[in-house]
Design a protein around this motif. Sequence first.
Motif, short mmCIF file in Angstrom:
data_model
loop_
_atom_site.label_atom_id
_atom_site.label_comp_id
_atom_site.label_asym_id
_atom_site.label_seq_id
_atom_site.Cartn_x
_atom_site.Cartn_y
_atom_site.Cartn_z
N HIS A 1 0.76 -1.17 -0.35
CA HIS A 1 -0.39 0.10 -0.27
C HIS A 1 0.69 1.06 0.05
N GLU A 2 1.94 0.90 0.65
CA GLU A 2 3.03 2.62 1.12
C GLU A 2 3.55 3.04 -0.66
N ILE A 3 3.85 1.41 -0.52
CA ILE A 3 5.14 1.45 -2.51
C ILE A 3 3.70 2.45 -3.47
N ILE A 4 2.71 1.78 -3.60
CA ILE A 4 1.37 2.68 -4.72
C ILE A 4 0.88 3.82 -4.23
N ASP A 5 0.68 4.28 -2.43
CA ASP A 5 -0.07 5.09 -2.18
C ASP A 5 0.30 6.60 -2.63
N ASP A 6 1.31 6.96 -3.51
CA ASP A 6 1.83 8.33 -4.35
C ASP A 6 1.52 7.84 -5.81
N HIS A 7 -0.03 7.56 -6.38
CA HIS A 7 -0.38 7.50 -7.29
C HIS A 7 -0.89 9.07 -7.83
N THR A 8 -1.30 8.97 -9.33
CA THR A 8 -1.54 9.87 -9.78
C THR A 8 -3.86 9.10 -10.25
N GLU A 9 -4.91 9.40 -9.88
CA GLU A 9 -6.11 8.52 -10.50
C GLU A 9 -6.46 9.29 -11.77
N ILE A 10 -6.58 8.43 -12.85
CA ILE A 10 -6.47 8.70 -13.85
C ILE A 10 -8.39 8.78 -14.33
N SER A 11 -9.01 9.60 -15.28
CA SER A 11 -10.72 8.65 -15.65
C SER A 11 -10.57 8.07 -16.59
N TYR A 12 -10.84 6.55 -16.80
CA TYR A 12 -11.30 5.44 -17.82
C TYR A 12 -10.76 6.55 -19.64
#
Length: 68
Positions: free
Chosen positions: A49-60
């Motif tokens: 979770h800590e590895i992937i926690d700092d991500h950017t979400e984009i819409s489909y």
Amino acid sequence: MILIRGNLATVSKVMFSGNDSPEPETSVVGSYYDSASGKSGSSLKSALHEIIDDHTEISYSNVWDALK
């Protein structure tokens, strides 16, 4: 029980092929998953979770623009 041993490519190979193959000689992920190495259970879940926690979400609908 799943135990990270070096990199996610090895885990994927073990999980999906059913083989406990040795790690590949070269790693495409480098040290990205080092903080999850040797962990299992809830500590593995927390480390991933800590590895992937700092991500950017984009819409489909914006995926193709992001991949250009």
